[in-house]
Design a protein around this motif. Structure first.
Motif, PDB file in Angstrom:
ATOM      1  N   TRP A 193       1.034  -1.104  -0.045  1.00  0.00           N
ATOM      2  CA  TRP A 193       0.307   0.029   0.135  1.00  0.00           C
ATOM      3  C   TRP A 193       0.934   1.216  -0.048  1.00  0.00           C
ATOM      4  O   TRP A 193       2.081   1.098   0.166  1.00  0.00           O
ATOM      5  CB  TRP A 193      -0.968  -0.086   1.036  1.00  0.00           C
ATOM      6  N   GLY A 194       0.307   2.344  -0.291  1.00  0.00           N
ATOM      7  CA  GLY A 194       1.159   3.677  -0.331  1.00  0.00           C
ATOM      8  C   GLY A 194       1.343   4.235  -1.567  1.00  0.00           C
ATOM      9  O   GLY A 194       0.859   3.610  -2.812  1.00  0.00           O
ATOM     10  N   ALA A 195       2.373   4.955  -1.657  1.00  0.00           N
ATOM     11  CA  ALA A 195       2.619   5.572  -2.985  1.00  0.00           C
ATOM     12  C   ALA A 195       3.431   4.655  -4.025  1.00  0.00           C
ATOM     13  O   ALA A 195       3.851   3.758  -3.630  1.00  0.00           O
ATOM     14  CB  ALA A 195       3.839   6.792  -2.779  1.00  0.00           C
ATOM     15  N   PRO A 196       3.122   4.854  -5.167  1.00  0.00           N
ATOM     16  CA  PRO A 196       3.760   3.927  -6.328  1.00  0.00           C
ATOM     17  C   PRO A 196       5.149   4.113  -6.379  1.00  0.00           C
ATOM     18  O   PRO A 196       5.829   5.143  -5.793  1.00  0.00           O
ATOM     19  CB  PRO A 196       2.849   4.368  -7.675  1.00  0.00           C
TER      20      PRO A 196
ATOM     21  N   CYS B  55       1.290  -8.286  -7.758  1.00  0.00           N
ATOM     22  CA  CYS B  55       0.794  -6.937  -7.549  1.00  0.00           C
ATOM     23  C   CYS B  55       0.430  -6.373  -6.129  1.00  0.00           C
ATOM     24  O   CYS B  55       0.348  -5.443  -5.664  1.00  0.00           O
ATOM     25  CB  CYS B  55      -0.850  -6.794  -8.156  1.00  0.00           C
ATOM     26  N   GLY B  56       0.495  -7.475  -5.139  1.00  0.00           N
ATOM     27  CA  GLY B  56       0.695  -7.016  -3.627  1.00  0.00           C
ATOM     28  C   GLY B  56      -0.750  -6.440  -3.499  1.00  0.00           C
ATOM     29  O   GLY B  56      -1.720  -6.814  -4.219  1.00  0.00           O
ATOM     30  N   ALA B  57      -0.642  -5.518  -2.551  1.00  0.00           N
ATOM     31  CA  ALA B  57      -1.934  -4.904  -2.327  1.00  0.00           C
ATOM     32  C   ALA B  57      -2.677  -4.138  -3.382  1.00  0.00           C
ATOM     33  O   ALA B  57      -3.689  -3.561  -3.097  1.00  0.00           O
ATOM     34  CB  ALA B  57      -2.067  -4.229  -0.902  1.00  0.00           C
ATOM     35  N   GLY B  58      -1.932  -3.796  -4.337  1.00  0.00           N
ATOM     36  CA  GLY B  58      -2.351  -3.248  -5.546  1.00  0.00           C
ATOM     37  C   GLY B  58      -2.084  -1.688  -5.776  1.00  0.00           C
ATOM     38  O   GLY B  58      -2.833  -0.722  -6.430  1.00  0.00           O
ATOM     39  N   ARG B  59      -0.949  -1.155  -5.293  1.00  0.00           N
ATOM     40  CA  ARG B  59      -0.438   0.055  -5.414  1.00  0.00           C
ATOM     41  C   ARG B  59      -0.260   0.653  -6.731  1.00  0.00           C
ATOM     42  O   ARG B  59      -0.654   1.815  -7.015  1.00  0.00           O
ATOM     43  CB  ARG B  59       0.769   0.595  -4.313  1.00  0.00           C
ATOM     44  N   HIS B  60       0.229  -0.141  -7.354  1.00  0.00           N
ATOM     45  CA  HIS B  60       0.422   0.245  -8.806  1.00  0.00           C
ATOM     46  C   HIS B  60      -0.928   0.071  -9.700  1.00  0.00           C
ATOM     47  O   HIS B  60      -1.181   0.835 -10.752  1.00  0.00           O
ATOM     48  CB  HIS B  60       1.491  -0.443  -9.362  1.00  0.00           C
ATOM     49  N   MET B  61      -1.733  -0.712  -9.488  1.00  0.00           N
ATOM     50  CA  MET B  61      -2.912  -1.131  -9.879  1.00  0.00           C
ATOM     51  C   MET B  61      -3.740   0.179  -9.600  1.00  0.00           C
ATOM     52  O   MET B  61      -4.411   0.607 -10.519  1.00  0.00           O
ATOM     53  CB  MET B  61      -3.803  -2.312  -9.216  1.00  0.00           C
ATOM     54  N   ARG B  62      -3.776   0.888  -8.405  1.00  0.00           N
ATOM     55  CA  ARG B  62      -4.498   1.826  -7.969  1.00  0.00           C
ATOM     56  C   ARG B  62      -4.060   3.096  -8.898  1.00  0.00           C
ATOM     57  O   ARG B  62      -4.797   3.933  -9.372  1.00  0.00           O
ATOM     58  CB  ARG B  62      -4.247   2.130  -6.539  1.00  0.00           C
TER      59      ARG B  62
ATOM     60  N   VAL C 170       3.862  -4.236 -15.693  1.00  0.00           N
ATOM     61  CA  VAL C 170       4.547  -3.425 -14.399  1.00  0.00           C
ATOM     62  C   VAL C 170       4.808  -4.636 -13.550  1.00  0.00           C
ATOM     63  O   VAL C 170       4.285  -5.550 -13.141  1.00  0.00           O
ATOM     64  CB  VAL C 170       3.704  -2.687 -13.755  1.00  0.00           C
ATOM     65  N   VAL C 171       6.260  -4.479 -13.318  1.00  0.00           N
ATOM     66  CA  VAL C 171       6.959  -5.478 -12.135  1.00  0.00           C
ATOM     67  C   VAL C 171       7.725  -4.800 -11.086  1.00  0.00           C
ATOM     68  O   VAL C 171       8.727  -3.916 -11.770  1.00  0.00           O
ATOM     69  CB  VAL C 171       7.631  -6.350 -12.708  1.00  0.00           C
TER      70      VAL C 171
END
Length: 188
Positions: A9-12, A34-41, A90-91
């Motif tokens: 979570w947090g900033a990209p 993707c983890g919790a999706g910070r880049h998806m967001r 994105v990775v």
């Protein structure tokens, strides 16, 4: 007591944010691990259609609010995106070498690969420290050889202290490829 945000979570990533303008407007984005999706967001907030894949049910659940998610162990199972192409792949902070060809192949013509992960040297400042999880010098460049490299870095970053390799690379389209190879289009 102030609690820190869960991992992911947090900033990209600053690298991703810097080069995200290369992704075609409204294009599809695949976030690998993707983890919790910070880049998806980040991409969903900019009007992109996003897909994330992770092996953690908690991560996929957290990321599902930003787009399509897929729960899959991409290290033990088949690559779930075979034959699919995305306008951006994105990775960040992830390396599984056997998947590098699949990740690069998932970049559509005119699409972009934005990749940033740990590199050799990181073992001197923290984790990950196992060679399996650290890129060798030039390894990301070599894995992306069929793409046009827009930017590449391999070195040390502060706060947190880490060694990384990162790349922004575009899959050439026919016109770009002809220009890069200085091949004239056929006469009509």
């Amino acid at each position: 007591m102030l609690l820190s945000a869960p991992h992911g979570w947090g900033a990209p990533s600053a690298w991703l944010a810097r080069w995200s303008h290369l992704v075609p407007a409204g294009g599809s984005v695949l976030d690998v691990a993707c983890g919790a999706g910070r880049h998806m967001r980040w991409f969903a907030d900019r009007g992109h259609v996003v897909t994330g894949v992770d092996r953690s049910p908690e991560a996929v659940d957290a990321a599902s609010g930003f787009g399509r998610t897929l729960l899959a162990d991409i290290e033990s199972g088949p690559w779930p995106f075979a034959g699919q192409a995305f306008d951006a792949v994105v990775v960040t902070n992830y390396l599984w070498r056997p998947l590098l060809p699949d990740i690069v192949a998932a970049v559509a013509p005119g699409g972009v690969l934005l990749y940033e992960t740990f590199a050799v040297g990181n073992e001197t400042v923290g984790k990950p420290s196992r060679p399996d999880f650290l890129l060798q010098p030039g390894e990301l460049l070599s894995a992306s050889k069929e793409l046009h490299v827009v930017a590449y870095e391999d070195g040390y970053l502060d706060e947190p202290a880490r060694f990384v390799q990162r790349i922004a690379a575009v899959r050439p389209t026919g016109a770009l490829l002809r220009h890069a190879l200085k091949v004239d289009p056929p006469n009509q």
